[in-house]
Write a protein that holds these residues in place. Sequence first.
Motif, mmCIF file in Angstrom:
data_model
loop_
_atom_site.group_PDB
_atom_site.id
_atom_site.type_symbol
_atom_site.label_atom_id
_atom_site.label_comp_id
_atom_site.label_asym_id
_atom_site.label_seq_id
_atom_site.Cartn_x
_atom_site.Cartn_y
_atom_site.Cartn_z
ATOM 1 N N ASP A 1 0.705 -1.238 -0.097
ATOM 2 C CA ASP A 1 -0.021 -0.023 -0.034
ATOM 3 C C ASP A 1 0.736 1.148 -0.083
ATOM 4 O OD1 ASP A 1 -2.347 1.433 0.119
ATOM 5 O OD2 ASP A 1 -2.357 1.538 2.298
ATOM 6 N N GLY B 1 -11.426 0.152 -0.567
ATOM 7 C CA GLY B 1 -10.199 -0.423 0.004
ATOM 8 C C GLY B 1 -10.217 -1.267 1.122
ATOM 9 N N THR C 1 -7.355 0.682 -3.099
ATOM 10 C CA THR C 1 -6.615 1.401 -2.293
ATOM 11 C C THR C 1 -6.172 2.633 -2.330
ATOM 12 O OG1 THR C 1 -4.620 0.121 -2.739
ATOM 13 C CG2 THR C 1 -6.295 -0.966 -1.326
#
Length: 241
Positions: A18, A190, A152
């Motif tokens: 991420d 996300g 995300t």
Amino acid sequence: MPGSSTRLSSLQFLDALDRELQAHPVHTNPFFEVFQRGVTREQLRRFIRQWYTFGIRFRKILIGLLYNLSDKDEAIGLELMRVLYSEYGGGVQEQVHAAQMLVLVDRLGIDRGTLAQERLCPEAQEYIDTVGEIFLRGDLASALGASFGIETTAGLTYRYLYSGLLTFPDLSLEDIRFFETHLVEELRHGDWLRTAVAGYADLDEQREKIRAAALLAMEKWHGLWQGMYRTVLSTAPLHGS
């Protein structure tokens, strides 16, 4: 390869991925910077025609993702179903995302017949084709990785777009509800994708496929916004091109 005592857990792996995705240069691309400062009315119309068309096409490949994965893992399918259900307004017709977009389409005086004939810029179509192929025919790890990369990071995109729309004082909050909705919805998407991917990111082979597909999705996403710059703004050369 590190020993098992130092090996990242699935959640640690996803946290690291991420951070890598959040740092991708697409999130500081010139289109966002210009749009956030404010564009002309005609440029806004061009963008909305493209973004409405893109949204309709993206919803179709999202359905393809669910079709691909529906018989492989019910828990993963459930998380993806949450995303698709969100796209359809949680079952409320007026809250369907495409319907929300049409409010702004009408407010800007965009003819719906013309809108139906809109063709995506080549880079946006390439994104749909590439990600759609992964969604519909890719292996589970790659399909989840591409979706993770998209869902995300999309919230970053909508911060720029929403800020840019606020530079038009004649547009009401209802007119731009679609974009306000996505400031929150993308965070939820996300979270759902993180839950889906976490249960499948145990093996190194899976992690490699997840990361590779997520980065490929980001590469195509970057290309999409370069295409949007040229198609929507078309008043100055794209930086770095």
